[in-house]
Design an enzyme around this catalytic site. Structure first.
Site, PDB file in Angstrom:
ATOM      1  N   TRP A  97       0.838  -1.216   0.000  1.00 38.14           N
ATOM      2  CA  TRP A  97       0.000   0.000   0.000  1.00 38.14           C
ATOM      3  C   TRP A  97       0.865   1.256   0.000  1.00 38.14           C
ATOM      4  CZ3 TRP A  97      -3.363   1.988   4.601  1.00 38.14           C
ATOM      5  CH2 TRP A  97      -2.706   1.876   5.828  1.00 38.14           C
ATOM      6  N   TYR A 146      16.693  -6.052   7.095  1.00 42.55           N
ATOM      7  CA  TYR A 146      15.279  -6.160   7.462  1.00 42.55           C
ATOM      8  C   TYR A 146      14.981  -7.573   7.931  1.00 42.55           C
ATOM      9  CZ  TYR A 146      10.201  -6.239   7.169  1.00 42.55           C
ATOM     10  OH  TYR A 146       8.869  -6.379   7.469  1.00 42.55           O
ATOM     11  N   GLN A 185      -1.920  -6.671   2.165  1.00 38.19           N
ATOM     12  CA  GLN A 185      -2.022  -5.367   2.845  1.00 38.19           C
ATOM     13  C   GLN A 185      -3.271  -4.646   2.356  1.00 38.19           C
ATOM     14  OE1 GLN A 185       1.607  -2.984   2.502  1.00 38.19           O
ATOM     15  NE2 GLN A 185       1.769  -2.915   4.722  1.00 38.19           N
ATOM     16  N   ASP A 210       0.209  -2.180  12.224  1.00 39.41           N
ATOM     17  CA  ASP A 210       0.829  -3.371  12.806  1.00 39.41           C
ATOM     18  C   ASP A 210       0.496  -3.677  14.266  1.00 39.41           C
ATOM     19  OD1 ASP A 210       1.971  -2.803  10.358  1.00 39.41           O
ATOM     20  OD2 ASP A 210       4.017  -3.250  10.969  1.00 39.41           O
ATOM     21  N   ARG A 252       8.396   1.352  18.799  1.00 36.57           N
ATOM     22  CA  ARG A 252       8.123   0.186  17.949  1.00 36.57           C
ATOM     23  C   ARG A 252       7.302  -0.865  18.708  1.00 36.57           C
ATOM     24  NH1 ARG A 252       9.018   0.432  12.666  1.00 36.57           N
ATOM     25  NH2 ARG A 252       9.060  -1.822  12.761  1.00 36.57           N
ATOM     26  N   TYR A 295       4.058   3.913  17.528  1.00 40.34           N
ATOM     27  CA  TYR A 295       3.647   3.358  16.239  1.00 40.34           C
ATOM     28  C   TYR A 295       2.148   3.546  15.987  1.00 40.34           C
ATOM     29  CZ  TYR A 295       5.571   0.200  12.590  1.00 40.34           C
ATOM     30  OH  TYR A 295       6.038  -0.368  11.443  1.00 40.34           O
ATOM     31  N   GLU A 339       7.935   9.075   9.468  1.00 45.51           N
ATOM     32  CA  GLU A 339       7.037   7.934   9.264  1.00 45.51           C
ATOM     33  C   GLU A 339       5.697   8.213   9.946  1.00 45.51           C
ATOM     34  OE1 GLU A 339       8.681   4.280  10.752  1.00 45.51           O
ATOM     35  OE2 GLU A 339       7.168   3.027   9.759  1.00 45.51           O
TER      36      GLU A 339
HETATM   37  C1  GLC Z   1       5.010  -0.574   8.744  1.00 39.51           C
HETATM   38  C2  GLC Z   1       3.606  -0.002   8.675  1.00 39.51           C
HETATM   39  C3  GLC Z   1       2.951  -0.438   7.376  1.00 39.51           C
HETATM   40  C4  GLC Z   1       3.820  -0.014   6.212  1.00 39.51           C
HETATM   41  C5  GLC Z   1       5.267  -0.475   6.363  1.00 39.51           C
HETATM   42  C6  GLC Z   1       6.200   0.158   5.343  1.00 39.51           C
HETATM   43  O1  GLC Z   1       5.008  -1.956   8.782  1.00 39.51           O
HETATM   44  O2  GLC Z   1       2.848  -0.377   9.772  1.00 39.51           O
HETATM   45  O3  GLC Z   1       1.666   0.102   7.267  1.00 39.51           O
HETATM   46  O4  GLC Z   1       3.299  -0.479   5.013  1.00 39.51           O
HETATM   47  O5  GLC Z   1       5.748  -0.140   7.626  1.00 39.51           O
HETATM   48  O6  GLC Z   1       6.117   1.550   5.385  1.00 39.51           O
END
Ligand code: GLC
Length: 426
Positions: free
Chosen positions: A36, A82, A102, A164, A197, A349, A393
C-alpha cells in the site's frame, strides 16, 4: 516552510527512495517494495512523472500470486537489514515475496491516476492492462477471507492491516502462542527507537503466525480457518469497498461491464455489512473478532477510516463529529488511537501517533461527503506536521515530534497530494 519549499523537499525524498521501477518506504528500515506504500506513493509520483507513477503499480502487480493475492512485501533485492526476510517467509515465489497481503488501495489509486492523467491515451492503455489484475485481487479477498459470505473480509495477521501494533489486535492476539518459534534478531529496533516500535512479545506472535502459515505451504484455501487471529477491520474493509467502487467506475470508462458489475456488487454488499461494525456508544466503527463474533472495544482510527468508503451522509457526519472531539485532546489530527483511552501511547507506532496516509484517506472521504470543516482541519494539521517535524514515518499527536523512520516516501507523496488540491470548500 512555504508550500513550494515543501513540494521540492517532498520531490527530493521521492527521487531519493526511487529504485527505478519501485520505491522503498525509506532507506534502512524498509529496503524493499511495500504494497500500500507503493499505491499511495504513485499518487505523489504522478505529480513528478506520470509514466513513473504507473510503473510503480505495474511492478507491484507483476508479483501478484497465481491465486490473485498481491503480497505485502516484494523482496526485489537482497538486504539483511530487514527482518523477517525472504528466507523466513519461504513463499517459493520467483522473486521472493511475503505471504500475506495489505490494505487494497490499488483500485482507488488507479482511478486517481486515470482521472488526473494528462496523457489520456497512455492512461487508458495502462489502466486497462491493470484492471483485470486488481479485479482478481478483489475476488481473492472475498473468496479467501470471507468464506462464509458475510460481505466483509478478515485479516489473519496484524501486518495485513497496515496498522501493525494497533490496540485493536491486543485481545485477539493473546490467542496466538509465542512458544516454539525459531530464535531471531529484530532489525527494526536497530533503525528506530525501540520505545516507538512494537514490543518483543508482539514480535514473537507475528513470527508464530508466519511460521504457522509457512507450515501450511502458504495455501490460502487453508490459512483463514487455520489462523487463531481473524479480525474484521472496518478500516481495511472500507479501503477494499472504496477500491471496488473506484474499479467499477474505471471499468465503466474502459467498457468492461462485467468487471464493473461485480465490483459494484462487492462494494454495495460490503457497505451494507459494514453497518454491523457501527458502535453507537463510541460514535464510530469498531473491529470484530471473527473467532468470538464480538466487537472489539478499542476506539482506533481503523473505525474512522470508513469515511474513505461511500458510507451514508449521516455516518460521515458522525465520524466528522468524532474527529472534532478528538481535536480537543490531540493537537495534530488524527491520532491513531483515542487519547482518552488509558492504552493510548503517543509515540508507539499505531497505538496513538498520527500518520499522514490515514489523514489523507479520511480527508478525501470527508471532502466527498461535504464535511469540509473537518477535512480542512485534517489537511492543515498534516501540513503543520511537515513544517514542524519533517517527513517522518509518523508523529506524536500532542507535540508533532517526528517518530520512526525519517525521509519517508508515502509521507512525502501525501503532502504533495494535500498541496495539490485546494482547501476543500462548499
Ligand atoms: C510498517 C507499517 C505499514 C507499512 C510499512 C512500510 O510496517 O505499519 O503500514 O506499510 O511499515 O512503510
Amino acid at each position: 516552510m512555504t508550500p513550494n519549499d515543501i513540494r521540492s523537499a517532498a520531490a527530493e525524498i521521492l527521487r531519493e527512495n526511487d529504485r527505478g521501477a519501485y520505491t522503498v518506504p525509506t532507506k534502512g528500515l524498509y529496503p524493499f517494495q511495500w504494497n500500500w506504500d507503493s499505491c499511495l506513493t504513485a499518487l505523489g509520483l504522478a505529480q513528478l512523472d506520470e509514466d513513473r507513477a504507473w510503473t510503480e503499480i505495474e511492478t507491484l502487480f507483476a508479483h501478484q500470486w497465481p491465486d490473485g493475492m498481491v503480497p505485502h512485501i516484494v523482496f526485489h533485492v537482497y538486504d539483511d537489514g530487514y527482518f523477517p526476510g525472504p528466507d523466513v517467509w519461504a513463499t517459493g515465489r520467483p522473486t521472493p515475496t511475503s505471504g500475506i497481503t495489505q490494505p487494497p488501495v490499488a483500485g482507488f489509486a488507479l482511478r486517481r491516476l486515470f482521472e488526473t492523467a494528462t496523457d489520456g491515451e497512455a492512461a487508458k492503455r495502462r489502466a486497462r492492462a491493470l484492471l483485470g489484475a486488481v479485479d482478481r485481487w478483489h475476488a481473492w479477498f472475498y473468496e479467501m477471507r470471507d468464506p462464509a459470505g458475510e460481505g466483509l473480509v478478515a485479516i489473519i495477521h496484524p501486518w495485513e492491516s497496515g496498522r501493525d501494533n494497533s490496540i485493536d489486535w491486543d485481545d485477539a492476539f493473546e490467542r496466538v502462542p509465542r512458544d516454539g518459534i525459531a530464535p531471531y534478531t529484530r532489525r527494526d529496533t536497530q533503525h528506530a527507537d525501540p520505545d516507538h516500535r512494537p514490543t518483543n512479545a508482539q514480535y514473537d506472535r507475528y513470527l508464530w503466525l508466519v511460521e504457522r502459515f509457512r507450515s501450511l505451504g502458504w495455501d490460502n484455501t487453508k490459512l483463514h480457518d487455520a489462523s487463531p487471529f481473524q479480525v474484521v477491520d472496518p478500516g481495511f474493509n472500507a479501503i477494499l469497498i472504496r477500491s471496488c467502487a473506484d474499479l467499477a467506475w474505471l471499468a465503466d470508462w474502459l467498457d468492461e461491464p462485467e468487471i464493473a458489475r461485480v465490483n459494484r456488487e462487492r462494494a454495495s454488499r460490503g457497505l451494507a455489512a459494514l453497518e454491523s461494525l457501527w458502535s453507537a456508544g463510541h460514535g464510530q466503527y469498531l473491529c470484530r473478532d471473527r473467532r468470538t463474533g464480538a466487537l472489539i472495544d478499542s476506539p482506533s482510527v481503523g473505525g474512522l477510516l470508513p469515511a474513505f468508503a461511500p458510507i451514508s451522509p449521516a455516518r460521515a457526519k458522525a465520524i466528522a463529529t468524532r474527529i472534532q472531539a478528538l481535536a480537543a485532546s490531540a493537537r495534530y489530527l488524527v491520532p491513531s488511537h483515542d487519547p482518552a483511552d488509558p492504552r493510548f501511547s503517543a509515540k508507539r507506532y499505531w497505538r496513538g501517533p498520527t500518520w499522514l496516509i490515514v489523514n489523507y484517506m479520511i480527508a478525501d472521504g470527508l471532502t466527498r461527503a461535504g464535511e469540509w470543516e473537518t477535512a480542512n482541519a485534517i489537511r492543515s494539521a498534516s501540513i503543520d506536521l511537515i513544517t514542524t517535524g519533517g517527513f517522518a514515518e509518523y508523529y506524536d499527536p500532542h507535540t508533532g515530534e517526528p517518530c520512526g523512520g525519517g525521509r519517508f516516501t508515502w509521507t512525502a507523496a501525501m503532502v504533495l497530494e494535500f498541496l495539490k488540491s485546494a482547501e476543500p470548500q462548499p
